[in-house]
Design a protein around this motif. Structure first.
Motif, PDB file in Angstrom:
ATOM      1  N   MET A   1       0.850  -1.196   0.000  1.00  0.00           N
ATOM      2  CA  MET A   1       0.000   0.000   0.000  1.00  0.00           C
ATOM      3  C   MET A   1       0.883   1.243   0.000  1.00  0.00           C
ATOM      4  O   MET A   1       1.841   1.340   0.770  1.00  0.00           O
ATOM      5  CB  MET A   1      -0.911   0.008   1.233  1.00  0.00           C
ATOM      6  CG  MET A   1      -1.804   1.224   1.342  1.00  0.00           C
ATOM      7  SD  MET A   1      -2.841   1.168   2.829  1.00  0.00           S
ATOM      8  CE  MET A   1      -3.778   2.673   2.609  1.00  0.00           C
ATOM      9  N   TRP A   2       0.562   2.199  -0.852  1.00  0.00           N
ATOM     10  CA  TRP A   2       1.299   3.456  -0.927  1.00  0.00           C
ATOM     11  C   TRP A   2       0.357   4.610  -0.605  1.00  0.00           C
ATOM     12  O   TRP A   2      -0.724   4.720  -1.204  1.00  0.00           O
ATOM     13  CB  TRP A   2       1.868   3.652  -2.328  1.00  0.00           C
ATOM     14  CG  TRP A   2       2.959   2.688  -2.690  1.00  0.00           C
ATOM     15  CD1 TRP A   2       3.546   1.772  -1.875  1.00  0.00           C
ATOM     16  CD2 TRP A   2       3.591   2.561  -3.968  1.00  0.00           C
ATOM     17  NE1 TRP A   2       4.510   1.075  -2.547  1.00  0.00           N
ATOM     18  CE2 TRP A   2       4.569   1.531  -3.834  1.00  0.00           C
ATOM     19  CE3 TRP A   2       3.446   3.202  -5.185  1.00  0.00           C
ATOM     20  CZ2 TRP A   2       5.376   1.141  -4.901  1.00  0.00           C
ATOM     21  CZ3 TRP A   2       4.250   2.816  -6.245  1.00  0.00           C
ATOM     22  CH2 TRP A   2       5.210   1.796  -6.105  1.00  0.00           C
ATOM     23  N   VAL A   3       0.776   5.443   0.339  1.00  0.00           N
ATOM     24  CA  VAL A   3      -0.008   6.610   0.722  1.00  0.00           C
ATOM     25  C   VAL A   3       0.825   7.860   0.481  1.00  0.00           C
ATOM     26  O   VAL A   3       1.969   7.945   0.945  1.00  0.00           O
ATOM     27  CB  VAL A   3      -0.436   6.565   2.207  1.00  0.00           C
ATOM     28  CG1 VAL A   3      -1.294   7.781   2.547  1.00  0.00           C
ATOM     29  CG2 VAL A   3      -1.190   5.275   2.507  1.00  0.00           C
ATOM     30  N   ALA A   4       0.269   8.823  -0.231  1.00  0.00           N
ATOM     31  CA  ALA A   4       0.941  10.103  -0.453  1.00  0.00           C
ATOM     32  C   ALA A   4       0.376  11.148   0.501  1.00  0.00           C
ATOM     33  O   ALA A   4      -0.843  11.239   0.677  1.00  0.00           O
ATOM     34  CB  ALA A   4       0.745  10.561  -1.892  1.00  0.00           C
ATOM     35  N   GLY A  41       1.390   6.011  -8.532  1.00  0.00           N
ATOM     36  CA  GLY A  41       0.995   4.764  -7.903  1.00  0.00           C
ATOM     37  C   GLY A  41       0.400   4.863  -6.518  1.00  0.00           C
ATOM     38  O   GLY A  41       0.099   3.833  -5.911  1.00  0.00           O
ATOM     39  N   ALA A  42       0.217   6.075  -5.981  1.00  0.00           N
ATOM     40  CA  ALA A  42      -0.353   6.204  -4.642  1.00  0.00           C
ATOM     41  C   ALA A  42      -1.774   5.646  -4.604  1.00  0.00           C
ATOM     42  O   ALA A  42      -2.603   5.973  -5.455  1.00  0.00           O
ATOM     43  CB  ALA A  42      -0.353   7.667  -4.196  1.00  0.00           C
ATOM     44  N   VAL A 119       8.139   9.400  -8.732  1.00  0.00           N
ATOM     45  CA  VAL A 119       7.315   9.107  -7.553  1.00  0.00           C
ATOM     46  C   VAL A 119       7.331   7.608  -7.268  1.00  0.00           C
ATOM     47  O   VAL A 119       7.552   7.160  -6.137  1.00  0.00           O
ATOM     48  CB  VAL A 119       5.870   9.603  -7.758  1.00  0.00           C
ATOM     49  CG1 VAL A 119       4.964   9.122  -6.618  1.00  0.00           C
ATOM     50  CG2 VAL A 119       5.833  11.124  -7.865  1.00  0.00           C
ATOM     51  N   ARG A 120       7.131   6.827  -8.303  1.00  0.00           N
ATOM     52  CA  ARG A 120       7.115   5.367  -8.143  1.00  0.00           C
ATOM     53  C   ARG A 120       8.460   4.864  -7.618  1.00  0.00           C
ATOM     54  O   ARG A 120       8.508   4.008  -6.725  1.00  0.00           O
ATOM     55  CB  ARG A 120       6.787   4.712  -9.497  1.00  0.00           C
ATOM     56  CG  ARG A 120       6.623   3.205  -9.437  1.00  0.00           C
ATOM     57  CD  ARG A 120       6.214   2.657 -10.800  1.00  0.00           C
ATOM     58  NE  ARG A 120       4.991   3.281 -11.263  1.00  0.00           N
ATOM     59  CZ  ARG A 120       3.773   2.915 -10.899  1.00  0.00           C
ATOM     60  NH1 ARG A 120       3.625   1.911 -10.046  1.00  0.00           N
ATOM     61  NH2 ARG A 120       2.710   3.540 -11.366  1.00  0.00           N
ATOM     62  N   ARG A 121       9.557   5.400  -8.135  1.00  0.00           N
ATOM     63  CA  ARG A 121      10.887   4.961  -7.710  1.00  0.00           C
ATOM     64  C   ARG A 121      11.148   5.295  -6.248  1.00  0.00           C
ATOM     65  O   ARG A 121      11.811   4.526  -5.535  1.00  0.00           O
ATOM     66  CB  ARG A 121      11.943   5.594  -8.614  1.00  0.00           C
ATOM     67  CG  ARG A 121      11.912   5.056 -10.040  1.00  0.00           C
ATOM     68  CD  ARG A 121      12.740   5.912 -10.981  1.00  0.00           C
ATOM     69  NE  ARG A 121      14.139   5.948 -10.588  1.00  0.00           N
ATOM     70  CZ  ARG A 121      14.834   7.078 -10.447  1.00  0.00           C
ATOM     71  NH1 ARG A 121      14.261   8.257 -10.674  1.00  0.00           N
ATOM     72  NH2 ARG A 121      16.093   7.032 -10.100  1.00  0.00           N
TER      73      ARG A 121
END
Length: 243
Positions: A1-4, A41-42, A119-121
Motif C-alpha cells: 500500500m502506498w499513501v501520499a 501509484g499512490a 514518484v514510483r521509484r
C-alpha cells in the motif's frame, strides 16, 4: 500500500497569496501535485491543509473526480507532516495492510511537476531501504560565504540537492513522527532529516525530470508557462482555481 501525504497548509506570506491555489492550466497547484502522486501509484492521498482551505479544496477535488482525505496542518511543516502521517497510519490499519509492505511519501504541494515515474521509484526505494529522498546531484560550484565574503569553495562531489517526495516505510514512521518531539526552533526542514536523526537509512533517488519548487514570485510565470505546455488549458476548472 502506498499513501501520499501532500503538504499544502502554507499561509502565503512570502507570495502575498496562498500559492497552493495557483492556477496551473485550470487546476490548483495542490491538485496537480496530488494527481502526480496518484499517477505515480499512490493508493490513497492525504492532503494537509489549513482549516480555512479545506472546503475549497474538497470542492476542487470532487469536481476533478479525485478521492482525497484532508487533515489540518500544524504550526511547522514537520507538525503538519505528523498530522498527515497519523491519518496515513489510520488508512493503513483500515485496509489491514502490512506496515512493512506500506510506504508513506511526503510531497510539497509546491512541486507540481514531479515525474510520475520518479514518484514510483521513491516509493519502491523506501520499501527496500526504509527511507528515500528524491533529488539531484549538485552541478553548480558551491561557495561558503560569511559576511558577504567568499570564505571557501565547497567540493560538490557527493552533494545532493533534496527535493520531494521523501518517503518512509510505514513500520518506521512512528519513531520518526510520533515518538520524537521537536520545538519550533529545532523542527526539521525536511523529512529525510527527521529520518536521519533517528537512524533510519535514507536512499537518494536521482530525479529524471524537472521538479522545481514554486517558492518566489519569480517562479510563477515559468510555472504557468510549463503548465500550459504540459497540460494545455482545462477551462472547466479555471473559475475555481484562479487566484
Amino acid at each position: 500500500m502506498w499513501v501520499a501525504i501532500v503538504v499544502a497548509a502554507g499561509e502565503g506570506r512570502r507570495m502575498g497569496f496562498k500559492k497552493q491555489f495557483l492556477d496551473l492550466a485550470g487546476r490548483s497547484m495542490w491538485l496537480r501535485s496530488a494527481e502526480a502522486m496518484i499517477g505515480g501509484g499512490a493508493d490513497e492521498i492525504v492532503v494537509v491543509a489549513s482549516s480555512a482551505d479545506v472546503e475549497r479544496m474538497r470542492g476542487e477535488a470532487q469536481e476533478a473526480g479525485r478521492d482525497v482525505h484532508f487533515v489540518e496542518g500544524g504550526e511547522t511543516r514537520h507538525a503538519s507532516v505528523v498530522s498527515g502521517v497519523k491519518r496515513a497510519l489510520e488508512l493503513m490499519a483500515s485496509r489491514g495492510a502490512s506496515p512493512r509492505q506500506t510506504a508513506f511519501a511526503i510531497h510539497d504541494a509546491a512541486r507540481p511537476f514531479v515525474a510520475e515515474e520518479d514518484v514510483r521509484r521513491v516509493f519502491e526505494a523506501a520499501l527496500q531501504a526504509g527511507g528515500a529522498v528524491l533529488g539531484s546531484p549538485c552541478r553548480d560550484t558551491v561557495k561558503r560565504v560569511d559576511g558577504g565574503w567568499v570564505r571557501e569553495t565547497v567540493p560538490r562531489d557527493g552533494l545532493f540537492l533534496a527535493e520531494t517526495p521523501q518517503a518512509i516505510r510505514a513500520d518506521l514512521a512512528p519513531k520518526v513522527y510520533l515518538e520524537r518531539r521537536y520545538s519550533a526552533d529545532e523542527s526539521p526542514t525536511d523529512d529525510s532529516g527527521a529520518m536521519e536523526a533517528v537512524g533510519v537509512p535514507v536512499f537518494a533517488v536521482a530525479s529524471t525530470a524537472f521538479n522545481g519548487k514554486v517558492t518566489t514570485p519569480a517562479d510563477l510565470d515559468y510555472a504557468r508557462w510549463l503548465a500550459r505546455e504540459r497540460w494545455g488549458r482545462a477551462e472547466g476548472y479555471a473559475h475555481r482555481t484562479r487566484v
